[in-house]
Structure formats: structure tokens, C-alpha cells
Design a protein around this motif. Sequence first.
Motif, PDB file in Angstrom:
ATOM      1  N   LEU A 166       0.840  -1.032  -0.191  1.00  0.00           N
ATOM      2  CA  LEU A 166      -0.466  -0.476   0.307  1.00  0.00           C
ATOM      3  C   LEU A 166       0.813   1.180  -0.203  1.00  0.00           C
ATOM      4  N   GLY A 167       0.456   2.389  -0.577  1.00  0.00           N
ATOM      5  CA  GLY A 167       0.882   3.628  -0.737  1.00  0.00           C
ATOM      6  C   GLY A 167       1.496   4.226   0.501  1.00  0.00           C
ATOM      7  N   SER A 168       1.796   5.223   0.446  1.00  0.00           N
ATOM      8  CA  SER A 168       1.471   6.523   1.850  1.00  0.00           C
ATOM      9  C   SER A 168       0.012   7.172   1.863  1.00  0.00           C
ATOM     10  N   GLY A 169      -0.148   6.624   3.402  1.00  0.00           N
ATOM     11  CA  GLY A 169      -1.527   7.441   3.760  1.00  0.00           C
ATOM     12  C   GLY A 169      -2.933   6.416   3.334  1.00  0.00           C
ATOM     13  N   THR A 170      -2.302   5.354   2.260  1.00  0.00           N
ATOM     14  CA  THR A 170      -3.626   4.248   2.481  1.00  0.00           C
ATOM     15  C   THR A 170      -3.998   3.760   3.400  1.00  0.00           C
ATOM     16  N   ARG A 171      -4.337   3.332   4.474  1.00  0.00           N
ATOM     17  CA  ARG A 171      -4.943   2.041   5.323  1.00  0.00           C
ATOM     18  C   ARG A 171      -6.096   0.958   5.074  1.00  0.00           C
ATOM     19  N   VAL A 172      -5.400   0.119   5.468  1.00  0.00           N
ATOM     20  CA  VAL A 172      -6.449  -1.036   5.911  1.00  0.00           C
ATOM     21  C   VAL A 172      -7.783  -0.763   6.574  1.00  0.00           C
ATOM     22  N   ILE A 186      -8.576  -9.650  -0.060  1.00  0.00           N
ATOM     23  CA  ILE A 186      -8.886  -8.579  -0.432  1.00  0.00           C
ATOM     24  C   ILE A 186      -9.050  -7.329   0.321  1.00  0.00           C
ATOM     25  N   ALA A 187      -8.606  -5.979   0.516  1.00  0.00           N
ATOM     26  CA  ALA A 187      -9.074  -4.877   1.916  1.00  0.00           C
ATOM     27  C   ALA A 187      -9.469  -4.403   1.403  1.00  0.00           C
ATOM     28  N   GLN A 188     -10.673  -3.810   2.060  1.00  0.00           N
ATOM     29  CA  GLN A 188     -10.782  -2.588   1.924  1.00  0.00           C
ATOM     30  C   GLN A 188     -10.161  -1.420   2.953  1.00  0.00           C
ATOM     31  N   VAL A 189      -9.867  -0.293   2.258  1.00  0.00           N
ATOM     32  CA  VAL A 189      -9.073   0.609   2.478  1.00  0.00           C
ATOM     33  C   VAL A 189      -9.665   2.502   2.286  1.00  0.00           C
ATOM     34  N   ARG A 190      -8.684   2.768   2.790  1.00  0.00           N
ATOM     35  CA  ARG A 190      -9.159   4.361   2.704  1.00  0.00           C
ATOM     36  C   ARG A 190      -8.459   5.269   3.033  1.00  0.00           C
ATOM     37  N   THR A 191      -8.030   6.912   2.649  1.00  0.00           N
ATOM     38  CA  THR A 191      -7.155   7.400   2.403  1.00  0.00           C
ATOM     39  C   THR A 191      -7.210   8.363   4.120  1.00  0.00           C
ATOM     40  N   GLY A 192      -6.080   9.022   4.390  1.00  0.00           N
ATOM     41  CA  GLY A 192      -6.128   9.897   5.499  1.00  0.00           C
ATOM     42  C   GLY A 192      -6.651   9.129   7.020  1.00  0.00           C
ATOM     43  N   GLY A 193      -6.048   9.590   8.191  1.00  0.00           N
ATOM     44  CA  GLY A 193      -6.112   9.691   8.968  1.00  0.00           C
ATOM     45  C   GLY A 193      -7.095   9.580   9.598  1.00  0.00           C
ATOM     46  N   GLY A 194      -8.349  11.144   9.892  1.00  0.00           N
ATOM     47  CA  GLY A 194      -9.267  11.453  10.636  1.00  0.00           C
ATOM     48  C   GLY A 194     -10.269   9.554  10.359  1.00  0.00           C
ATOM     49  N   VAL A 207      -4.605  -0.853  15.843  1.00  0.00           N
ATOM     50  CA  VAL A 207      -3.825  -1.577  14.717  1.00  0.00           C
ATOM     51  C   VAL A 207      -3.406  -3.284  15.009  1.00  0.00           C
ATOM     52  N   ASP A 208      -3.285  -3.414  13.882  1.00  0.00           N
ATOM     53  CA  ASP A 208      -2.362  -4.785  14.792  1.00  0.00           C
ATOM     54  C   ASP A 208      -1.144  -4.903  14.051  1.00  0.00           C
ATOM     55  N   ARG A 209      -0.194  -4.626  15.474  1.00  0.00           N
ATOM     56  CA  ARG A 209       1.263  -4.960  15.129  1.00  0.00           C
ATOM     57  C   ARG A 209       1.772  -5.812  14.674  1.00  0.00           C
ATOM     58  N   GLU A 210       0.919  -7.089  13.930  1.00  0.00           N
ATOM     59  CA  GLU A 210       2.155  -8.298  13.615  1.00  0.00           C
ATOM     60  C   GLU A 210       1.873  -7.803  11.622  1.00  0.00           C
ATOM     61  N   THR A 211       0.502  -7.408  11.651  1.00  0.00           N
ATOM     62  CA  THR A 211      -0.281  -7.287  10.237  1.00  0.00           C
ATOM     63  C   THR A 211       0.101  -6.152   9.478  1.00  0.00           C
TER      64      THR A 211
END
Length: 219
Positions: A166-172, A186-194, A207-211
Amino acid sequence: MKSSWCAEIASKAYIDTIKAIKQGHLHESGGVSELFSAMAAGYKAQLIVEAWARGSDVDTSVGLAIASRHNSGRHVCVVPDERSRLEYVDATRQAAGMEPEVVVGEAEEVMGALPGVDFMLVDCRRKDFAKLVRSAKVSSRGAVLVCKGTSSLIRGNQGFRWRGVLGSGTRVVRSVYLPVGKGVEIAQVRTGGGLESVNGSRWIKHVDRETGEEHVFRR
């Protein structure tokens, strides 16, 4: 994705894909192509991007094209070179009489020209699959990302990890592995941290520390 799931559209795309695969005498995919079609349609994806690998079947492409029609959206296939484009176009025409939209070029270049991706499917047999995912410009409402053929990436105890592509700023937000075909992530993702607040409810982020995957819950 923030948009609601539409089971009716998903079902129609699923059934239409089954019919198209039978009529075109396409490769039996064990329901995988139908699944992808239903997912893209049900999430009302307006921009569906597919990264195809030479030598692959086009049944998945047929399913995604059907999903885009149900959503009045756009299905774009990304290939690395002209030879791949010719092979893909010929295969889809023979299989379903399709006239696909194909983009040729390097991963960063082609993905940079496709903003607002809602649904993306990448074949991990492509050497540049990680660059393709990392370069994707996710829509403001989020996206569903699918990587197929991930079992081929496993070496020893190391396997596929979303944080590695994943690119910077994109989170699972959430993810799942399906042991179908040659492995599907398969992942559902979004951008931003809010995190948003709805009707006074509170969002909790873990946040899962392992993955490195982010899970969001509402209370």
C-alpha cells in the motif's frame, strides 16, 4: 467504502457473469470471476481497474465489465506493453465480443492517470503488481483492493502483507484471505487518518502490530 452495499445489483451482476461465461465457453473459475463481479457491482464502483497478466484467462475481465455496466461506470484494464494489449483485446473479443478499454504503460504512469479508483483487481503474477497497488489513487470514499494469485508469493514463513504494497496514507479498514484459485487477498481501504462520528457514536481504531492492518469499530 462509505457507500452502502446493494445486494440487488450484486446479484444481477453475479447471474449475468455466470451466463456470459457459459455462453462464451470460458475457463471455469470456480465462481471466482462471479464473486469479483458481484463485489464490484454491489459496492457501486464507478472506476474499476484491472491489472491483467499475459497468458491469463479473461473470464474475470468479462465479470468486471458486466459490473461496470450495472453501475454505469468504467472498467479499465492496465497492461505493461503493446504485446499484452493485443493479446488481451483479441481474447476478450473472441470470448464475449467485448471492446475493452486498455491502458498501456509503466505502473506509476498509468495509475497516476486514473484517479478515484473504487475497485481494483491485480494479478500477482505481474512483477510490478506491488507498484500498481501502491500507485493507485483511491477515491475519497475508499476502495476495495483485490490481489489474486497470492499463494505464489509465499516463501518459507513469509507471505502476502498489505503493508508491503500500500502507498503512503492508504490504510486497511478490514481484510480477508480467500483460499480460492491460487489465493486471493481482499482489503477495504481508505485514505487519510481521521475517524468520523455518526449520530454521536464513537469510532475505535486498532492497529494489528503483526500485519500493520487497521481495524475500525463503531460503538
